[in-house]
Scaffold this motif. Structure first.
Motif, mmCIF file in Angstrom:
data_model
loop_
_atom_site.group_PDB
_atom_site.id
_atom_site.type_symbol
_atom_site.label_atom_id
_atom_site.label_comp_id
_atom_site.label_asym_id
_atom_site.label_seq_id
_atom_site.Cartn_x
_atom_site.Cartn_y
_atom_site.Cartn_z
ATOM 1 N N UNK A 1 0.833 -1.203 0.000
ATOM 2 C CA UNK A 1 0.000 0.000 0.000
ATOM 3 C C UNK A 1 0.861 1.244 0.000
ATOM 4 N N UNK A 2 2.065 1.165 0.578
ATOM 5 C CA UNK A 2 2.981 2.305 0.557
ATOM 6 C C UNK A 2 3.414 2.618 -0.867
ATOM 7 N N UNK A 3 3.624 1.578 -1.677
ATOM 8 C CA UNK A 3 3.965 1.796 -3.086
ATOM 9 C C UNK A 3 2.801 2.416 -3.841
ATOM 10 N N UNK A 4 1.590 1.973 -3.520
ATOM 11 C CA UNK A 4 0.410 2.546 -4.158
ATOM 12 C C UNK A 4 0.276 4.021 -3.822
ATOM 13 N N UNK A 5 0.438 4.355 -2.536
ATOM 14 C CA UNK A 5 0.312 5.753 -2.114
ATOM 15 C C UNK A 5 1.416 6.601 -2.738
ATOM 16 N N UNK A 6 2.639 6.077 -2.813
ATOM 17 C CA UNK A 6 3.737 6.830 -3.430
ATOM 18 C C UNK A 6 3.423 7.139 -4.897
ATOM 19 N N UNK A 7 2.975 6.138 -5.628
ATOM 20 C CA UNK A 7 2.631 6.357 -7.038
ATOM 21 C C UNK A 7 1.531 7.397 -7.181
ATOM 22 N N UNK A 8 0.520 7.306 -6.335
ATOM 23 C CA UNK A 8 -0.618 8.207 -6.464
ATOM 24 C C UNK A 8 -0.308 9.613 -5.959
ATOM 25 N N UNK A 9 0.761 9.785 -5.190
ATOM 26 C CA UNK A 9 1.234 11.141 -4.898
ATOM 27 C C UNK A 9 1.599 11.848 -6.198
ATOM 28 N N UNK A 10 2.244 11.126 -7.109
ATOM 29 C CA UNK A 10 2.620 11.720 -8.397
ATOM 30 C C UNK A 10 1.402 11.958 -9.281
ATOM 31 N N UNK A 11 0.386 11.096 -9.170
ATOM 32 C CA UNK A 11 -0.845 11.327 -9.923
ATOM 33 C C UNK A 11 -1.600 12.523 -9.336
ATOM 34 N N UNK A 12 -1.599 12.637 -8.011
ATOM 35 C CA UNK A 12 -2.305 13.726 -7.338
ATOM 36 C C UNK A 12 -1.842 15.087 -7.824
ATOM 37 N N UNK A 13 -0.538 15.242 -8.029
ATOM 38 C CA UNK A 13 0.002 16.541 -8.416
ATOM 39 C C UNK A 13 0.608 16.562 -9.816
ATOM 40 N N UNK A 14 0.601 15.421 -10.510
ATOM 41 C CA UNK A 14 1.219 15.375 -11.838
ATOM 42 C C UNK A 14 0.331 14.806 -12.926
#
Length: 678
Positions: free
Chosen positions: A506-519
């Motif tokens: 889930x940490x990998x999922x959240x890390x990836x979606x941090x980039x989707x959130x702002x990118x």
């Protein structure tokens, strides 16, 4: 006390910004939604108003020559000219403010407005003789604001997606924030605010610097010439531009009721300004598998064929609209090759034939601008030429540019170009239809001296290298960029991985979606964005749901497990992958839009995508405990006057709601819904 002085005194006491009385304006030009540019020819400064209110006050232009800074106030004589334009942006009007001063080069500030565009395009040009500069700033001000601000955020956009770097949106504060290429300053609650950045990315590295407080932007600087070891990875200053005319990139600025709209328009404007070099992908959304997720250095012919067989027999319905999927060999595919690049490629050709016989498209991997064998090994001949690698290394102030265990190769060196042509031709001869290109950031490093003396900046070198690579590929493969500059790579790739490596947790999922959130706005730079290989093994069902949905939210679905080995978890995953609802989401491959933009360096919990008459929402719980997540329908872009039904796509749950969507989600899990009105 005079009433006006009383108001001024009170403003100073409470710390609100004071916009001083304005000098006489020579030009007032409307643009966007209620915006106006105000140009003052007496001072060479400019302001921006929104619906009659000054929101950016008396900004200046500046540049550096011979280590000395010059700016608008240093000039005595100014004039303004207006003319019509008709270029790739469309029809418009351009205003040039020309400033002259004794013993100074001529400074030109260009402001261009286009019909139907919500933003302003501007540029700083310096004219003279034998000029040399690595800093041009078309906009500097210490007095701006976000209207009706309650929770002002300043966006940090990384230069690339290396070293597991994160996007961030902290509260605007006295601590300066530098964002690469583009920045945004906006209210985290009502979403209105500024977006500004550089539109050209073939000569300069640019940045936005900001500081201030909730109701006052005390520092706002947009400039070309950015170099920072923690952001651009450079250990030396930005390269210099020389000549009788030095131009900044075309710059973008707009004030928007929703900063997300401003970011999407920015990306589209970059595409117009820089153009597309690789041919646009005109086939179905790519889906498939990549070997780096689990197999990594253990890649063999037998394992690769085993994965292809799994796709053929176990998940035959996991295919795109072209009825195919990509089977991509990442690093260590050379385990199948004896004798190096001049050796026997027959096993790779067998793998390609095996894939094609099953209607699967074979893919491969390469890092074209990186030398992995540089440690203690000099005088090694580079493939495809008579040059040695040590002749091709990018030279910096410390010696060479080393990052991620690899040494950068000078993209302008003829040995690098010859090697690119040689290796790509080998891979094309094998019949590969996709290539994952990696560590492209090595090609954009600043250098004390490139082989080609006309190239003086890292971005110029990147353009040379990437155009050579694209020419060698000759539109014969799907181009997937992994580690690479965020914006500058848009000209050359069909797909770009949105973040750094990610696996199953889930940490990998959240890390990836941090980039989707702002990118997510990079969707307008690339045909597709990608969440990296999706790995499921050894994780609970909830975490696997979240990882799969993170792929759906980002775009194409690329798997990463070792499917040459059977495992119990595969039964559930196989059902998901062949679900018709999932295939419908993947069909367009378009990234979802973040709902929350005020989560700091974390990830939004809600994402939404509207496509034709259909709305999808995805909901994530990254926490290690169950959580009730709720959101107003207006934040999802829905009408508050309707009733809705949410149909979960990977199961059979239906939620009826109005005004507020809410869902209790198990720890470390996610859900994706299609909405219908009732």
């Amino acid at each position: 006390m005079n009433k006006n002085y009383t108001v001024l005194f009170l403003l100073l006491i409470v710390g609100l910004p004071v916009f001083a009385s304005q000098p006489i304006a020579n030009k007032i030009i409307p643009f966007g939604n209620g915006n106006e540019l105000v140009i003052y020819t007496k001072t060479g400064l400019f302001s921006i108003k929104n619906k009659g209110e000054v929101i950016l006050n008396q900004a200046k232009g500046a540049y550096i020559l011979n280590h000395k800074t010059y700016e608008s106030k240093d000039y005595q004589e100014r004039k303004i000219a207006q003319f019509s334009v008709n270029d790739n942006f469309g029809e418009g009007q351009s205003y040039i403010l020309t400033s002259k001063g004794k013993g100074l080069p001529e400074m030109q500030q260009h402001f261009t407005f286009y019909k139907g565009k919500s933003y302003l395009v501007f540029q700083l040009i310096v004219r003279g003789k034998a000029l040399k500069s690595n800093y041009l700033a078309p906009l500097i001000t210490n007095n701006a604001k976000v209207k009706d601000a309650k929770s002002t955020k300043t966006l940090f956009v990384p230069f690339d997606n290396d070293t597991f770097i994160r996007y961030d949106a902290p509260a605007l504060s006295s601590k300066e924030m530098t964002s690469s290429g583009v920045g945004a300053i906006y209210d985290g609650e009502n979403r209105n605010g500024w977006v500004l950045g550089a539109l050209n990315h073939t000569v300069w590295k640019s940045a936005v610097r900001s500081a201030g407080a909730v109701n006052h932007i005390s520092k706002l600087e947009l400039w070309a010439g950015h170099s920072d070891v923690n952001i651009t990875r450079d250990s030396i200053p930005h390269g210099y531009l020389t000549g009788n005319k030095i131009e900044s990139p075309k710059m973008y600025i707009g004030y928007f009721s929703d900063w997300r709209e401003g970011m999407e328009q920015f990306a589209s404007a970059c595409k117009i300004a820089d153009g597309q070099y690789a041919k646009k992908w005109d086939k179905a959304t790519p889906i498939g598998w990549n070997s780096w997720g689990v197999i990594q250095e253990r890649l063999t012919y037998e394992k690769a064929v085993g994965v292809a067989n799994y796709f053929d027999k176990e998940i035959p319905k996991f295919r795109n609209e072209d009825h195919t999927a990509f089977i991509d060999l990442d690093s260590f595919w050379d385990n199948m090759v004896s004798g190096g690049f001049s050796g026997d490629f027959s096993k790779l050709k067998e793998f390609v034939a095996h894939c094609k016989a099953r209607n699967l498209e074979p893919g491969v991997y390469w890092a074209p601008f990186t030398d992995w064998g540089f440690k203690g090994r000099k005088n090694r001949k580079a493939e495809g030429s008579d040059y040695t690698f040590d002749e091709m290394w990018t030279k910096t102030g410390k010696g060479y540019h080393d990052l991620d265990g690899g040494r950068a190769l000078d993209p302008t060196h003829p040995g690098t170009k010859a090697r690119v042509n040689y290796v790509i031709n080998k891979l094309k001869e094998c019949g590969f239809k996709m290539i994952k290109i990696d560590f492209l950031g090595h090609a954009v490093a600043e250098s004390v001296q490139f082989y080609n003396p006309t190239i003086t900046t890292g971005m110029q070198a990147y353009r040379v290298g990437m155009e050579d690579l694209t020419n060698a590929l000759d539109n014969k493969m799907l181009i997937y960029a992994a580690i690479s500059p965020n914006i500058a790579t848009g000209r050359y790739a069909h797909i770009r991985r949105i973040a750094c490596d990610a696996w199953s947790s889930i940490e990998n999922t959240e890390y990836t979606l941090n980039s989707v959130t702002y990118g997510w706005w990079q969707k307008n730079l690339y045909d597709y964005l990608d969440a990296d290989h999706l790995v499921f093994r050894n994780e609970p069902v909830g975490a696997n749901r979240a990882r799969l949905i993170s792929g759906l939210v980002t775009g194409p679905v690329i798997l990463g497990d070792d499917f040459s080995v059977k495992a119990d978890w595969q039964k559930q995953v196989n059902e998901w992958l062949q679900n018709d609802n999932l295939k419908e989401v993947v069909k367009s491959g378009k990234v979802f839009t973040p709902v929350e933009g005020n989560v700091g360096n974390a990830a939004s919990r809600f994402f939404v995508r509207k496509e034709n008459e259909t709305t999808y929402i995805a909901v994530f719980n990254y926490d290690k405990k169950d959580k009730e997540l709720a959101i107003k329908v207006e934040q999802l872009g829905l009408s508050p006057n309707k009733k809705y039904k949410a149909i979960e796509l990977l199961g059979n749950e239906t939620i009826h709601f109005e005004h507020i969507f809410s869902k209790k989600i198990n720890s470390e899990s996610a859900y994706i819904y299609r909405l219908e009105t009732e």
